[in-house]
Design an enzyme around this catalytic site. Structure first.
Site, PDB file in Angstrom:
ATOM      1  N   ASP A   8      37.170 -22.629 -30.035  1.00 38.76           N
ATOM      2  CA  ASP A   8      37.387 -23.964 -29.984  1.00 38.76           C
ATOM      3  C   ASP A   8      36.779 -24.832 -28.757  1.00 38.76           C
ATOM      4  O   ASP A   8      36.251 -24.051 -28.175  1.00 38.76           O
ATOM      5  CB  ASP A   8      39.037 -24.306 -29.935  1.00 38.76           C
ATOM      6  N   CYS A  65      39.832 -19.193 -27.462  1.00 36.85           N
ATOM      7  CA  CYS A  65      40.474 -20.546 -27.452  1.00 36.85           C
ATOM      8  C   CYS A  65      40.868 -20.610 -25.997  1.00 36.85           C
ATOM      9  O   CYS A  65      40.506 -19.794 -25.175  1.00 36.85           O
ATOM     10  CB  CYS A  65      41.734 -20.621 -28.446  1.00 36.85           C
ATOM     11  N   THR A  67      43.998 -19.551 -24.621  1.00 36.73           N
ATOM     12  CA  THR A  67      44.656 -18.310 -24.245  1.00 36.73           C
ATOM     13  C   THR A  67      44.207 -17.228 -25.096  1.00 36.73           C
ATOM     14  O   THR A  67      44.609 -16.187 -24.797  1.00 36.73           O
ATOM     15  CB  THR A  67      46.139 -18.600 -24.435  1.00 36.73           C
ATOM     16  N   HIS A  98      43.191   2.987 -31.775  1.00 33.93           N
ATOM     17  CA  HIS A  98      44.627   3.104 -32.422  1.00 33.93           C
ATOM     18  C   HIS A  98      44.844   2.228 -33.600  1.00 33.93           C
ATOM     19  O   HIS A  98      45.523   2.660 -34.540  1.00 33.93           O
ATOM     20  CB  HIS A  98      45.618   3.151 -31.357  1.00 33.93           C
ATOM     21  N   HIS A 133      46.924   7.447 -36.893  1.00 38.32           N
ATOM     22  CA  HIS A 133      47.278   6.136 -36.666  1.00 38.32           C
ATOM     23  C   HIS A 133      47.005   5.552 -38.166  1.00 38.32           C
ATOM     24  O   HIS A 133      47.439   4.332 -38.449  1.00 38.32           O
ATOM     25  CB  HIS A 133      46.044   5.554 -35.898  1.00 38.32           C
TER      26      HIS A 133
HETATM   27  C1  RB5 Z   1      43.968 -26.399 -26.863  1.00 42.34           C
HETATM   28  O1  RB5 Z   1      44.434 -27.074 -26.035  1.00 42.34           O
HETATM   29  C2  RB5 Z   1      44.614 -24.961 -26.538  1.00 42.34           C
HETATM   30  O2  RB5 Z   1      46.134 -25.121 -27.260  1.00 42.34           O
HETATM   31  C3  RB5 Z   1      43.936 -23.866 -27.431  1.00 42.34           C
HETATM   32  O3  RB5 Z   1      42.785 -23.626 -26.998  1.00 42.34           O
HETATM   33  C4  RB5 Z   1      44.617 -22.583 -27.345  1.00 42.34           C
HETATM   34  O4  RB5 Z   1      45.148 -22.052 -26.162  1.00 42.34           O
HETATM   35  C5  RB5 Z   1      45.877 -22.317 -28.312  1.00 42.34           C
HETATM   36  O5  RB5 Z   1      46.455 -21.069 -28.339  1.00 42.34           O
END
Ligand code: RB5
Length: 150
Positions: A8, A65, A67, A98, A133
């Site tokens: 993203d 993204c 996180t 695994h 597995h």
């Molecule tokens: C975007 O602000 C953020 O929410 C996205 O990049 C991601 O971290 C979502 O899980």
């Protein structure tokens, strides 16, 4: 080996660094992520990457993204995708050995470029071990079938 990469708007810079890292190592990278920092929605890119992977165009995928959480959640809604969020190389290696994970996710707001390269390297260089597995992965596939009412 061909790798699909989806991201993203938060992860454009890290996507570019990881793409350069992979190409330098001889991987072919298919970019289905955004190249703009204008706000967008990570499920678009999770779906695009998963489609390329399941269509057989590439063997493994990388999702980034903020996180790694949202984009992996979205990808895991598609049967056949086993996406894992990893913030360190040990989990990335075991996710292949695994869990036969086929997509690696991480967060551009969580890991720096050097750590991300180590995570990617651990994931791509590991091999699925099969054996004990496989029964567990078959159980996951059965959950997918049950959830789809099949
Ligand atoms: C975007 O602000 C953020 O929410 C996205 O990049 C991601 O971290 C979502 O899980």
């Amino acid at each position: 080996m061909k790798i699909v990469i989806g991201n993203d708007h938060v992860a454009v810079g890290l996507k570019n660094s990881i793409t350069a890292y992979l190409e330098n190592k001889g991987y072919e990278v298919i970019n289905v992520g955004t190249d703009s920092e204008e706000r967008t929605d990570y499920p678009i890119y999770a779906k695009a990457a998963a489609r390329r992977l399941l269509g057989g165009e590439c063997e493994l995928g990388i999702l980034i993204c903020g996180t790694g959480v949202g984009i992996s959640l979205a990808a895991n809604k598609i049967p056949g995708i086993r996406a894992v969020v990893c913030s360190e190389p040990y989990s990335a290696r075991l996710a292949r050995e695994h869990n036969n994970a086929n997509m690696l996710a991480f967060g551009a707001r969580v890991v720096g470029t050097g750590e991300a390269e180590m995570i990617v390297e651990a994931f791509l260089s590991a091999k699925y071990e099969g054996g004990r597995h496989q029964r567990r992965l078959d159980m996951i596939s059965e959950i997918e079938r049950e959830a789809a009412g099949k």
